[in-house]
Write a protein that holds these residues in place. Structure first.
Motif, PDB file in Angstrom:
ATOM      1  N   PRO A   1       0.809  -1.227   0.000  1.00  0.00           N
ATOM      2  CA  PRO A   1       0.000   0.000   0.000  1.00  0.00           C
ATOM      3  C   PRO A   1       0.840   1.274   0.000  1.00  0.00           C
ATOM      4  N   PHE A   2       1.953   1.267   0.713  1.00  0.00           N
ATOM      5  CA  PHE A   2       2.809   2.448   0.758  1.00  0.00           C
ATOM      6  C   PHE A   2       3.491   2.695  -0.587  1.00  0.00           C
ATOM      7  N   VAL A   3       3.911   1.649  -1.244  1.00  0.00           N
ATOM      8  CA  VAL A   3       4.549   1.784  -2.554  1.00  0.00           C
ATOM      9  C   VAL A   3       3.549   2.311  -3.584  1.00  0.00           C
ATOM     10  N   MET A   4       2.336   1.767  -3.565  1.00  0.00           N
ATOM     11  CA  MET A   4       1.322   2.222  -4.509  1.00  0.00           C
ATOM     12  C   MET A   4       0.936   3.675  -4.238  1.00  0.00           C
ATOM     13  N   ALA A   5       0.777   4.030  -2.964  1.00  0.00           N
ATOM     14  CA  ALA A   5       0.405   5.401  -2.616  1.00  0.00           C
ATOM     15  C   ALA A   5       1.513   6.377  -3.007  1.00  0.00           C
ATOM     16  N   TYR A   6       2.753   6.005  -2.788  1.00  0.00           N
ATOM     17  CA  TYR A   6       3.877   6.869  -3.155  1.00  0.00           C
ATOM     18  C   TYR A   6       3.921   7.088  -4.664  1.00  0.00           C
ATOM     19  N   TRP A   7       3.722   6.013  -5.440  1.00  0.00           N
ATOM     20  CA  TRP A   7       3.741   6.155  -6.888  1.00  0.00           C
ATOM     21  C   TRP A   7       2.616   7.060  -7.373  1.00  0.00           C
ATOM     22  N   VAL A   8       1.414   6.867  -6.832  1.00  0.00           N
ATOM     23  CA  VAL A   8       0.275   7.694  -7.237  1.00  0.00           C
ATOM     24  C   VAL A   8       0.531   9.150  -6.863  1.00  0.00           C
TER      25      VAL A   8
ATOM     26  N   VAL B   1      -5.832   5.304  -2.695  1.00  0.00           N
ATOM     27  CA  VAL B   1      -5.207   4.073  -3.195  1.00  0.00           C
ATOM     28  C   VAL B   1      -4.509   3.326  -2.063  1.00  0.00           C
ATOM     29  N   GLY B   2      -3.718   4.018  -1.269  1.00  0.00           N
ATOM     30  CA  GLY B   2      -3.007   3.356  -0.180  1.00  0.00           C
ATOM     31  C   GLY B   2      -3.938   2.819   0.887  1.00  0.00           C
ATOM     32  N   GLY B   3      -4.923   3.620   1.276  1.00  0.00           N
ATOM     33  CA  GLY B   3      -5.848   3.186   2.319  1.00  0.00           C
ATOM     34  C   GLY B   3      -6.707   2.018   1.891  1.00  0.00           C
ATOM     35  N   LEU B   4      -7.238   2.079   0.681  1.00  0.00           N
ATOM     36  CA  LEU B   4      -8.064   0.974   0.207  1.00  0.00           C
ATOM     37  C   LEU B   4      -7.244  -0.292  -0.038  1.00  0.00           C
ATOM     38  N   THR B   5      -6.008  -0.146  -0.443  1.00  0.00           N
ATOM     39  CA  THR B   5      -5.158  -1.317  -0.616  1.00  0.00           C
ATOM     40  C   THR B   5      -4.875  -1.956   0.734  1.00  0.00           C
ATOM     41  N   TYR B   6      -4.603  -1.140   1.737  1.00  0.00           N
ATOM     42  CA  TYR B   6      -4.315  -1.666   3.075  1.00  0.00           C
ATOM     43  C   TYR B   6      -5.554  -2.312   3.692  1.00  0.00           C
ATOM     44  N   LEU B   7      -6.716  -1.675   3.534  1.00  0.00           N
ATOM     45  CA  LEU B   7      -7.922  -2.171   4.185  1.00  0.00           C
ATOM     46  C   LEU B   7      -8.584  -3.328   3.445  1.00  0.00           C
ATOM     47  N   THR B   8      -8.661  -3.235   2.120  1.00  0.00           N
ATOM     48  CA  THR B   8      -9.424  -4.238   1.384  1.00  0.00           C
ATOM     49  C   THR B   8      -8.605  -5.034   0.379  1.00  0.00           C
ATOM     50  N   GLY B   9      -7.497  -4.509  -0.061  1.00  0.00           N
ATOM     51  CA  GLY B   9      -6.707  -5.198  -1.086  1.00  0.00           C
ATOM     52  C   GLY B   9      -7.223  -4.897  -2.476  1.00  0.00           C
ATOM     53  N   PHE B  10      -8.346  -5.487  -2.847  1.00  0.00           N
ATOM     54  CA  PHE B  10      -8.895  -5.310  -4.196  1.00  0.00           C
ATOM     55  C   PHE B  10      -9.365  -3.878  -4.432  1.00  0.00           C
ATOM     56  N   GLY B  11      -9.896  -3.237  -3.416  1.00  0.00           N
ATOM     57  CA  GLY B  11     -10.381  -1.869  -3.554  1.00  0.00           C
ATOM     58  C   GLY B  11      -9.277  -0.901  -3.933  1.00  0.00           C
ATOM     59  N   GLY B  12      -8.081  -1.151  -3.469  1.00  0.00           N
ATOM     60  CA  GLY B  12      -6.950  -0.310  -3.825  1.00  0.00           C
ATOM     61  C   GLY B  12      -6.593  -0.408  -5.289  1.00  0.00           C
ATOM     62  N   PHE B  13      -6.660  -1.593  -5.827  1.00  0.00           N
ATOM     63  CA  PHE B  13      -6.383  -1.761  -7.258  1.00  0.00           C
ATOM     64  C   PHE B  13      -7.493  -1.143  -8.103  1.00  0.00           C
ATOM     65  N   LEU B  14      -8.711  -1.184  -7.592  1.00  0.00           N
ATOM     66  CA  LEU B  14      -9.816  -0.521  -8.283  1.00  0.00           C
ATOM     67  C   LEU B  14      -9.620   0.997  -8.275  1.00  0.00           C
ATOM     68  N   ALA B  15      -9.218   1.553  -7.129  1.00  0.00           N
ATOM     69  CA  ALA B  15      -8.944   2.994  -7.041  1.00  0.00           C
ATOM     70  C   ALA B  15      -7.765   3.377  -7.937  1.00  0.00           C
TER      71      ALA B  15
END
Length: 74
Positions: A25-32, A51-65
């Protein structure tokens, strides 16, 4: 009695999987965030938190965001 061929999961395996799910989640949030800042988006922090929060909390939701961010960033 037949010994287990694969062993039981634990120790190093669970540590590596846990680190991946903690760091991703941190890597994805940093890139975004850096991508949005480079493009001049005023909502860079919002997208990074979404993106980071949804990836950390739900996994799939972060990729959707992330997909929504990439779709709307033009």
């Amino acid at each position: 009695m037949v010994p287990l061929q694969m062993g039981l999961p634990g120790g190093p395996e669970l540590l590596l999987v846990g680190l991946v799910f903690l760091i991703l989640p941190f890597v994805m949030a940093y890139w975004v965030y850096t991508d949005a800042e480079r493009r001049g988006d005023d909502r860079a922090a919002f997208w990074a938190l979404a993106v980071g929060g949804l990836t950390y909390l739900t996994g799939f939701g972060g990729f959707l965001a992330l997909a929504v961010y990439i779709w709307q960033r033009d």
